[in-house]
Write a protein that holds these residues in place. Structure first.
Motif, PDB file in Angstrom:
ATOM      1  N   LEU A 191       0.866  -1.178   0.030  1.00  0.00           N
ATOM      2  CA  LEU A 191       0.031  -0.098  -0.038  1.00  0.00           C
ATOM      3  C   LEU A 191       0.954   1.293  -0.036  1.00  0.00           C
ATOM      4  N   ASP A 192       0.448   2.212  -0.783  1.00  0.00           N
ATOM      5  CA  ASP A 192       1.188   3.465  -0.863  1.00  0.00           C
ATOM      6  C   ASP A 192       0.575   4.413   0.202  1.00  0.00           C
ATOM      7  N   ILE A 193       0.994   4.557   1.162  1.00  0.00           N
ATOM      8  CA  ILE A 193       0.356   5.244   2.387  1.00  0.00           C
ATOM      9  C   ILE A 193       0.772   6.838   2.414  1.00  0.00           C
ATOM     10  N   SER A 194       1.631   7.155   1.139  1.00  0.00           N
ATOM     11  CA  SER A 194       1.998   8.684   1.344  1.00  0.00           C
ATOM     12  C   SER A 194       1.111   9.570   1.594  1.00  0.00           C
ATOM     13  N   SER A 195      -0.195   9.649   1.245  1.00  0.00           N
ATOM     14  CA  SER A 195      -1.005  10.592   1.479  1.00  0.00           C
ATOM     15  C   SER A 195      -1.954  10.435   2.685  1.00  0.00           C
ATOM     16  N   LEU A 196      -1.564   9.442   3.633  1.00  0.00           N
ATOM     17  CA  LEU A 196      -2.433   9.214   4.722  1.00  0.00           C
ATOM     18  C   LEU A 196      -2.376  10.246   5.476  1.00  0.00           C
ATOM     19  N   HIS A 197      -1.372  10.810   6.010  1.00  0.00           N
ATOM     20  CA  HIS A 197      -1.246  12.027   6.977  1.00  0.00           C
ATOM     21  C   HIS A 197      -1.835  13.008   6.543  1.00  0.00           C
ATOM     22  N   LYS A 198      -1.749  13.395   5.252  1.00  0.00           N
ATOM     23  CA  LYS A 198      -2.407  14.511   4.662  1.00  0.00           C
ATOM     24  C   LYS A 198      -3.628  14.829   4.501  1.00  0.00           C
ATOM     25  N   GLU A 199      -4.243  13.342   4.146  1.00  0.00           N
ATOM     26  CA  GLU A 199      -5.815  13.135   4.045  1.00  0.00           C
ATOM     27  C   GLU A 199      -6.509  13.000   5.253  1.00  0.00           C
ATOM     28  N   LEU A 200      -6.002  12.165   6.229  1.00  0.00           N
ATOM     29  CA  LEU A 200      -6.817  11.681   7.255  1.00  0.00           C
ATOM     30  C   LEU A 200      -6.146  11.818   8.689  1.00  0.00           C
ATOM     31  N   GLY A 201      -4.846  12.440   8.536  1.00  0.00           N
ATOM     32  CA  GLY A 201      -4.226  12.855   9.839  1.00  0.00           C
ATOM     33  C   GLY A 201      -3.656  12.028  10.482  1.00  0.00           C
ATOM     34  N   TYR A 202      -3.278  10.701   9.869  1.00  0.00           N
ATOM     35  CA  TYR A 202      -2.549   9.671  10.585  1.00  0.00           C
ATOM     36  C   TYR A 202      -1.194   9.156   9.978  1.00  0.00           C
ATOM     37  N   PHE A 203      -0.386   8.905  10.911  1.00  0.00           N
ATOM     38  CA  PHE A 203       0.970   8.154  10.706  1.00  0.00           C
ATOM     39  C   PHE A 203       0.717   6.756  10.806  1.00  0.00           C
ATOM     40  N   THR A 204       1.685   5.844  10.579  1.00  0.00           N
ATOM     41  CA  THR A 204       1.432   4.359  10.627  1.00  0.00           C
ATOM     42  C   THR A 204       2.659   4.148  11.685  1.00  0.00           C
ATOM     43  N   PHE A 205       2.361   2.942  12.266  1.00  0.00           N
ATOM     44  CA  PHE A 205       3.287   2.678  13.430  1.00  0.00           C
ATOM     45  C   PHE A 205       3.717   1.266  12.995  1.00  0.00           C
ATOM     46  N   ASP A 206       5.208   1.071  12.817  1.00  0.00           N
ATOM     47  CA  ASP A 206       5.673  -0.132  12.196  1.00  0.00           C
ATOM     48  C   ASP A 206       7.050  -0.513  12.906  1.00  0.00           C
ATOM     49  N   PRO A 207       7.073  -0.630  14.269  1.00  0.00           N
ATOM     50  CA  PRO A 207       8.483  -0.861  14.933  1.00  0.00           C
ATOM     51  C   PRO A 207       9.123  -2.042  14.249  1.00  0.00           C
ATOM     52  N   GLY A 208      10.426  -1.636  13.948  1.00  0.00           N
ATOM     53  CA  GLY A 208      11.417  -2.564  13.055  1.00  0.00           C
ATOM     54  C   GLY A 208      11.175  -2.602  11.850  1.00  0.00           C
ATOM     55  N   GLN A 245       7.456   9.097  15.062  1.00  0.00           N
ATOM     56  CA  GLN A 245       7.419   8.249  16.121  1.00  0.00           C
ATOM     57  C   GLN A 245       6.021   8.158  16.870  1.00  0.00           C
ATOM     58  N   VAL A 246       5.772   7.566  17.947  1.00  0.00           N
ATOM     59  CA  VAL A 246       4.492   7.704  18.512  1.00  0.00           C
ATOM     60  C   VAL A 246       5.331   8.082  19.997  1.00  0.00           C
ATOM     61  N   TYR A 247       5.213   9.498  20.278  1.00  0.00           N
ATOM     62  CA  TYR A 247       5.627  10.141  21.519  1.00  0.00           C
ATOM     63  C   TYR A 247       4.822   9.561  22.627  1.00  0.00           C
ATOM     64  N   THR A 248       5.762   8.937  23.683  1.00  0.00           N
ATOM     65  CA  THR A 248       4.957   8.433  24.931  1.00  0.00           C
ATOM     66  C   THR A 248       5.593   9.212  26.103  1.00  0.00           C
ATOM     67  N   GLY A 249       6.268  10.356  26.028  1.00  0.00           N
ATOM     68  CA  GLY A 249       6.905  10.907  27.121  1.00  0.00           C
ATOM     69  C   GLY A 249       6.085  11.822  27.909  1.00  0.00           C
ATOM     70  N   PRO A 250       6.529  12.674  28.752  1.00  0.00           N
ATOM     71  CA  PRO A 250       5.739  13.680  29.373  1.00  0.00           C
ATOM     72  C   PRO A 250       5.185  14.637  28.558  1.00  0.00           C
ATOM     73  N   THR A 251       3.810  15.169  28.839  1.00  0.00           N
ATOM     74  CA  THR A 251       3.425  16.414  28.020  1.00  0.00           C
ATOM     75  C   THR A 251       4.058  17.551  28.692  1.00  0.00           C
ATOM     76  N   GLU A 252       3.375  18.796  28.094  1.00  0.00           N
ATOM     77  CA  GLU A 252       4.222  19.882  28.425  1.00  0.00           C
ATOM     78  C   GLU A 252       4.298  20.112  30.156  1.00  0.00           C
TER      79      GLU A 252
END
Ligand code: ACO
Length: 429
Positions: A31-48, A413-420
């Protein structure tokens, strides 16, 4: 790009997006997901990056389920049977098997570039005598950027080709020098009247005090191991080379980074780890205990040389090496109880539900160390041997990318650290 697509609907916004399916000449649709963030606002998570194709490539094809490996379309079994490492190198670099004129020109070019700048030998003397050869290799190859920077314009195809040839030609010289340094032997210069793998053996083992006779069985075995290690599409070290190359760095820096990535025991360092593991197991009678340990999630022990990110079947290179292992030991008139041990380990593991269910089979490095050992190559040099073969893959993939530059490699990345939160002065903490 085919007409195939996958439609995603976001239940939150109700918006739909057609993701086009990219199909190569073989292999799974992607799947070509290059428009995913622009169109739906999502990134993909694929560790490794197990599910992510990072590039398009014409070089190497693997079907992990079927246990298929082809360089430029040629099955690895046919290349192993009929070709030589330098012919495979040409094929990986240029796309087709060479004619005899093309091959002799290529062999002449590689042979011409085998020597390293004398100051590289001086540089090598700075390493402690017991430095690991991979540390030396990574350092010295990185330093080559300082020696061969003349006219090195990565935008110029001729300069790129020259750098690729230099890396293929000089890697055995540097690897052998790393070994000689650990032995306290004087430098050995490449003997250009010899073919590639014979020349490497000569640089490794010849001493000024007596003549060194190259065993043709050893040279042939080595050539085959180089063929089997030459390329393996987007593995960790090759992806590293491509990632560094995407920044516009010079090829010596890219390949030095690839060497560092190869060194780890989950990748090229596995060949060294396998031999250490076999020695630790020590005897066929201890195999069940170690297999039990490998299955225990609370025990960090893993069966080295087993499992592969892509192959969920027997690694086709392991099939070739396993057969060659028997032949080389027989032809050299050597016996190695580690081979019996390795075969028993393989037999027990392949009958065990844990390994069967997870599709864990021996990989390329399960048997390669036994051959290297039979050739007199010390364990600490095993991964450097892998690096010599893989240099061809690294530079072929680098050339492909440099000819069709991509955007800089930059995962999210999926940020999991402290918020501001607010800064607290040290006296108030
Ligand atoms: N011994 C025991 N269990 C293993 C092994 C092994 N060698 N390899 C994988 N597993 C298990 C994992 O624990 C996991 O079990 P789970 O599903 O119960 O959690 C399952 O098999 C899947 O393994 P992953 O770790 O998800 O596989 P991954 O693709 O991430 O790793 C790798 C592949 C790194 C090669 C792994 O199999 C391994 O560490 N093997 C030993 C090192 C080795 O031989 N490396 C050389 C690879 S080939 C090369 O680079 C030339």
């Amino acid at each position: 790009m085919s007409d195939r697509k996958l439609t995603l609907t976001d239940p939150q916004s109700g918006k739909s997006l057609d993701l086009p399916v990219v199909s190569g000449s073989e292999g799974d649709p992607t799947l070509d997901i290059s428009s995913l963030h622009k169109e739906l606002g999502y990134f993909t998570f694929d560790p490794g990056y197990g599910m992510t194709a990072s590039c398009k490539s014409d070089i190497t094809f693997i079907d992990g389920g079927e246990g298929i490996l082809r360089y430029r379309g040629y099955p690895i079994e046919q290349l192993a049977e009929n070709s030589s490492f330098l012919e495979v190198a040409y094929t990986l670099l240029y796309g087709d098997l060479p004619t005899s004129d093309q091959f002799s020109g290529f062999e002449r070019d590689i042979t011409y570039h085998t020597m390293v700048h004398e100051k590289i030998n001086t540089f090598m003397q700075g390493f402690h005598y017991n430095a690991h050869p991979m540390a030396i290799l990574a350092g010295v190859v990185g330093s080559m950027a300082a020696f061969y920077h003349d006219k090195l314009d990565v935008k110029d195809p001729e300069q790129r080709e020259l750098a690729a040839k230099r890396l293929i030609a000089k890697m055995p010289t540097v690897a052998a020098a790393a070994y000689r340094h650990s032995m306290g032997w004087p430098s050995a210069y490449p003997k250009n009247s010899l073919p590639y793998s014979d020349r490497f053996l000569h640089m490794m083992f010849s001493v000024p005090a007596e003549p060194y006779e190259i065993n043709p069985v050893a040279a042939k075995a080595l050539d085959l191991l180089f063929i089997l290690h030459a390329d393996h599409e987007q593995n960790a070290s090759t992806s590293t080379v491509r990632l560094v190359a995407s920044t516009g760095a010079n090829p010596y820096a890219c390949v030095a980074a690839g060497i560092a990535a190869l060194w780890g025991p989950a990748h090229g360092g596995a060949n060294e780890a396998v031999l250490k593991m076999l020695n630790e197991i020590g005897s066929v009678k201890n195999v069940p205990e170690f297999v039990k340990r490998a299955k225990d999630k609370d025990d960090p022990f893993r069966l080295m040389g087993f499992g592969h990110r892509v192959y969920k079947n027997y690694d086709p290179r392991a099939t070739i090496i396993r057969k060659q292992c028997h032949e080389v030991l027989a032809e050299l008139g050597k016996q190695d109880e580690l081979l019996d041990l390795a075969m028993e380990l393989e037999r027990i593991a392949l009958e065990d539900d844990y390994f069967v269910e997870r599709k864990l089979y021996p990989n390329v490095d399960f048997y390669s160390g036994i051959i290297y050992k039979a050739l007199g190559i010390p364990t600490s040099m095993f991964t450097a041997m892998f690096a010599i073969g893989r240099t061809v893959g690294w530079v072929s993939q680098w050339l492909e990318q440099a000819a069709n530059p991509t955007r800089i490699g930059r995962p999210r990345q999926v940020y999991t650290g402290p918020t501001e939160r607010s800064y607290v002065p040290i006296q108030n903490r």
